[in-house]
Enzyme design. Sequence first.
Site, PDB file in Angstrom:
ATOM      1  CB  THR A 233      23.437  15.816  -0.444  1.00 16.87           C
ATOM      2  OG1 THR A 233      22.833  15.295   0.743  1.00 16.87           O
ATOM      3  CG2 THR A 233      22.434  15.740  -1.583  1.00 16.87           C
TER       4      THR A 233
ATOM      5  CE  LYS B  76      28.104  21.099   1.816  1.00 12.73           C
ATOM      6  NZ  LYS B  76      27.925  20.295   0.565  1.00 12.73           N
TER       7      LYS B  76
ATOM      8  N   GLY C 145      24.161  23.294  -4.126  1.00 16.21           N
ATOM      9  CA  GLY C 145      23.784  23.088  -5.523  1.00 16.21           C
ATOM     10  C   GLY C 145      22.709  22.010  -5.644  1.00 16.21           C
TER      11      GLY C 145
ATOM     12  CD  GLU D  57      24.710  19.503   1.560  1.00  9.43           C
ATOM     13  OE1 GLU D  57      24.735  18.685   0.644  1.00  9.43           O
ATOM     14  OE2 GLU D  57      24.923  20.712   1.378  1.00  9.43           O
TER      15      GLU D  57
HETATM   16  C1  5RP Z   1      24.372  19.548  -2.268  1.00  2.00           C
HETATM   17  C2  5RP Z   1      25.758  20.060  -2.173  1.00  2.00           C
HETATM   18  C3  5RP Z   1      26.806  19.329  -2.949  1.00  2.00           C
HETATM   19  O1  5RP Z   1      27.813  18.948  -2.085  1.00  2.00           O
HETATM   20  C4  5RP Z   1      27.366  20.249  -3.994  1.00  2.00           C
HETATM   21  O2  5RP Z   1      26.288  20.736  -4.783  1.00  2.00           O
HETATM   22  C5  5RP Z   1      28.374  19.533  -4.896  1.00  2.00           C
HETATM   23  O3  5RP Z   1      27.715  18.582  -5.667  1.00  2.00           O
HETATM   24  P1  5RP Z   1      28.473  17.615  -6.660  1.00  2.00           P
HETATM   25  O4  5RP Z   1      29.293  16.697  -5.831  1.00  2.00           O
HETATM   26  O5  5RP Z   1      27.349  16.919  -7.387  1.00  2.00           O
HETATM   27  O6  5RP Z   1      29.307  18.464  -7.586  1.00  2.00           O
HETATM   28  O7  5RP Z   1      26.069  21.007  -1.504  1.00  2.00           O
HETATM   29  O8  5RP Z   1      23.467  20.371  -1.600  1.00  2.00           O
END
Ligand code: 5RP
Length: 222
Positions: free
Chosen positions: A32, A98, A100, A107
């Site tokens: 994601t 992870k 964010g 995940e």
């Molecule tokens: C989502 C995640 C994403 O992999 C992480 O936040 C990185 O996001 P992006 O590819 O938009 O920088 O863990 O829950």
Amino acid sequence: MTQDELKQAVAQAAADYVAKHAPAGSIIGVGTGSTANFFIDALAPLKTQYRGAVASSEATKKRLEGHGITVFDLNEVEHIPVYVDGADEIDAGLNMIKGGGGALTREKIVAAVATTFVCIADGSKLVDTMGKFPLPVEVIPMARAHVARELVKLGGRPQERAGFITDNGNLILDVHGLSITDPKGLEAQINQITGVLTNGLFAVRPANVLLLGTSEGVKTIL
Ligand code: 5RP
């Protein structure tokens, strides 16, 4: 190169990795976030080579289905040869923060089933010591205050992610101010707090391969 161009480059490298390493007819695990979205777009032209995908979030499911890729419930799937996902921070041991995007629990579940975890990230995500990025912790709503107090005891400054509910109906506490010198130990310790569903440290099950986007090209780190 812009950050988006770096993300696109690693996404394409991941699609190439999958084409090389996942047997024809297999089911691919898909993460994601913005980097994972570029991966989905890069996977789409190859979709006839795979049976389909398992999605780590409702957003990813929607994007996969938008490309005509079949999305399987994880309970129907025994084997995922490759899982591809981004990260907020990753260290030299391929431990990650992870979540964010708030999808950390699903995940982690898909990653647990996968044989190989391929992390795709632009160069800014590689760090010596994790913790500058606030660590996401998914919490059962009634346990919010209790979990927050316990996280303070561990040296963090938890902050509820405003207006955010996970795909599982829970809250996220983003924990600021941690310097994570023992990722595996801290992952286990936080998961022991009653009311925590999981936390965004991926150290018990780190990535196996990092495809890192840099201005000199995509580097493969094992
Ligand atoms: C989502 C995640 C994403 O992999 C992480 O936040 C990185 O996001 P992006 O590819 O938009 O920088 O863990 O829950």
